[in-house]
Design a protein around this motif. Structure first.
Motif, PDB file in Angstrom:
ATOM      1  N   ASN A  30      78.164  75.861  58.479  1.00 60.61           N
ATOM      2  CA  ASN A  30      78.214  75.575  60.192  1.00 60.61           C
ATOM      3  C   ASN A  30      78.483  74.173  60.638  1.00 60.61           C
ATOM      4  O   ASN A  30      78.804  73.866  61.792  1.00 60.61           O
ATOM      5  N   ASP A  33      75.788  74.744  52.485  1.00 58.40           N
ATOM      6  CA  ASP A  33      75.437  75.895  52.676  1.00 58.40           C
ATOM      7  C   ASP A  33      76.893  76.545  52.543  1.00 58.40           C
ATOM      8  O   ASP A  33      77.570  76.916  53.571  1.00 58.40           O
ATOM      9  N   ASP A  64      73.252  69.060  53.951  1.00 60.29           N
ATOM     10  CA  ASP A  64      72.665  70.177  54.590  1.00 60.29           C
ATOM     11  C   ASP A  64      72.756  71.468  53.623  1.00 60.29           C
ATOM     12  O   ASP A  64      73.603  71.833  53.197  1.00 60.29           O
ATOM     13  N   LYS A  74      68.381  73.126  60.481  1.00 58.30           N
ATOM     14  CA  LYS A  74      68.704  72.071  59.432  1.00 58.30           C
ATOM     15  C   LYS A  74      69.979  71.542  59.613  1.00 58.30           C
ATOM     16  O   LYS A  74      70.115  70.149  59.712  1.00 58.30           O
ATOM     17  N   SER A  75      70.938  72.452  60.064  1.00 59.92           N
ATOM     18  CA  SER A  75      72.297  72.034  60.159  1.00 59.92           C
ATOM     19  C   SER A  75      72.355  70.887  61.455  1.00 59.92           C
ATOM     20  O   SER A  75      72.956  69.744  61.444  1.00 59.92           O
TER      21      SER A  75
END
Ligand SMILES: Nc1ncnc2c1ncn2[C@@H]1O[C@H](COP(=O)(O)OP(=O)(O)OP(=O)(O)O)[C@@H](O)[C@H]1O
Ligand SMILES: [Mg+2]
Length: 398
Positions: free
Chosen positions: A142, A137, A213, A113-114
């Motif tokens: 991240n 997140d 994200d 995803k990131s």
């Protein structure tokens, strides 16, 4: 059989939400008794809600079946559902200066995803759009590392924060605010607050697109985001293995439940591009997401191969889309970004981003914490004073 008999029978059909019947309201028009078993009529109603249409059709048919009509044709005339533009009055929007919101989600963790959020955001910025990237997140931020801003802290401006900036993209993340590695044992209610603050208290420019994200799964963060802004497009990231596809179905179902227009699936780690020979080979499978996309009436908007350069780009804060623009992967991200922008334009033109259906619906004076099963009709008592537990409903109750 006469028209009077028919009207008499239809007096048993009450209009949903009212005590009066459809005949008394004057909704029944154009009764055509063709013969003893065939009848057609029109119901000219005032509600655009599909549930109302379905209920009236079923109940009227049943009432006429009782009179002996086996073939009942009911034509319903109803007003068009009001269409509202994203960022105007469509439900709630706590970040109205952002034109479009893209939620990047997945049923499970570690599928990319990131990486996808970073590369799509950079690709759209390279295509001339004003783009922001919000790392929602909270537990595992991240984005700062992946965008190469992990050593920077955002500037404070009054009681707000300026976003960081890299590769033409505005960035905000819990990782940029909290100390590195700080254990974030946050309850659901705190996550909801954090997400709201990220949207309201960050000085985002007038962005064309904010890419968000998400943490893995389908929990409080997703619900809060959907309730806070009208999300324009949902993207599900998945890897091609069957086990991962099961999780991606959960994510696609969530978009449906949250009334988020689904832009499509990104099949990540789809095949392997060998750095020394440039050939593509199958590792986790390839193309397995196509049937899932069909099942949910959406598309696979990109297949991104496993490529060491993607991982290295993430670890070193040098996104492959920007730093290796001629690579096959960068081209695929650019293509995906182009498709996403077309989808966003369509959603905005048709006014399809609307979160009014997912707002907590509790009568005045009733705690929003009662939005659990059956609570819409049976208000639950408010939680004990001082209770810190999340209600787990994402109702924003604490
Ligand atoms: N296509 C790819 N090729 C090579 N490496 C990849 C690819 N996609 C992602 N990765 C790497 O896999 C790891 C996990 O990716 P990423 O952090 O984007 O997943 P995620 O879904 O955001 O994870 P989480 O659920 O933990 O937030 C990262 O190290 C990333 O660089
Ligand atoms: Mg991630």
């Amino acid at each position: 059989m006469t028209q009077e008999n028919v009207l008499e029978a239809l007096k048993n059909v009450t209009y949903p939400g009212f005590t009066k019947d459809i005949v008394t309201f004057g909704f029944v028009k154009d009764i055509q008794i063709i013969d003893d078993t065939n009848i057609t009529l029109t119901l000219d109603i005032t509600s655009s809600a599909d549930e109302v249409k379905t209920q009236l059709k079923e109940e009227s048919t049943a009432a006429l079946n009782k009179l002996g009509f086996e073939h009942v044709g009911i034509n319903i005339i109803a007003p068009e559902a009001p269409k509202q533009l994203s960022n105007s009055v469509s439900g709630k929007n706590i970040a109205p200066h952002v034109k479009s919101f893209v939620m990047v989600s997945s049923g499970k963790g570690g599928v990319g995803k990131s990486t996808t959020s970073v590369n799509l955001a950079v690709a759209m910025a390279m295509q001339g759009k004003k783009v922001g990237l919000l790392d929602a997140d909270i537990y595992g931020p991240n984005i700062p590392r992946m965008m190469g801003v992990e050593d920077q802290k955002p500037e404070i401006a009054g009681n707000k924060l300026n976003p960081l900036k890299a590769y033409g993209v505005e960035i905000m993340s819990m990782g940029s605010i909290m100390d590195e590695g700080a254990a974030l044992l946050w309850r659901g209610s705190m996550i909801m607050k954090a997400i709201e603050q990220f949207l309201r208290d960050i000085l985002w420019s007038e962005l064309d697109v904010l890419v968000i994200d998400m943490p893995p799964g389908t929990g409080d963060a997703q619900l809060t985001l959907a309730q806070s802004v009208p999300v324009t497009a949902g993207i599900t990231v998945t890897t091609p293995q069957e086990v991962s596809l099961d999780d991606s179905r959960r994510s696609l179902t969530m978009f449906k439940k949250l009334h988020i227009p689904t832009a499509g699936i990104i099949e990540n780690m789809s095949g392997f591009i060998c750095p020394s020979c440039d050939t593509e080979s199958d590792i986790f499978g390839m193309g397995t997401t196509v049937p899932v996309a069909k099942e949910y009436d959406t598309e696979v908007i990109a297949r991104i191969p496993i490529e060491p350069a993607i991982r290295i780009g993430g670890d070193t804060g040098m996104p492959v889309t920007y730093h290796k623009p001629d690579s096959e992967t960068a081209k695929r991200y650019q293509e995906a970004a182009k498709n996403l922008l077309v989808f966003i334009d369509k959603v905005n033109a048709e006014g399809l981003a609307d979160n009014s259906a997912v707002q907590p619906t509790t009568p005045p004076g009733v705690s929003a914490c009662s939005t659990g099963a059956g609570a819409a009709s049976t208000p639950a008592p408010a939680p004990a004073k001082g209770s810190d537990e999340s209600c787990g409903t994402g109702c924003g109750c604490h």
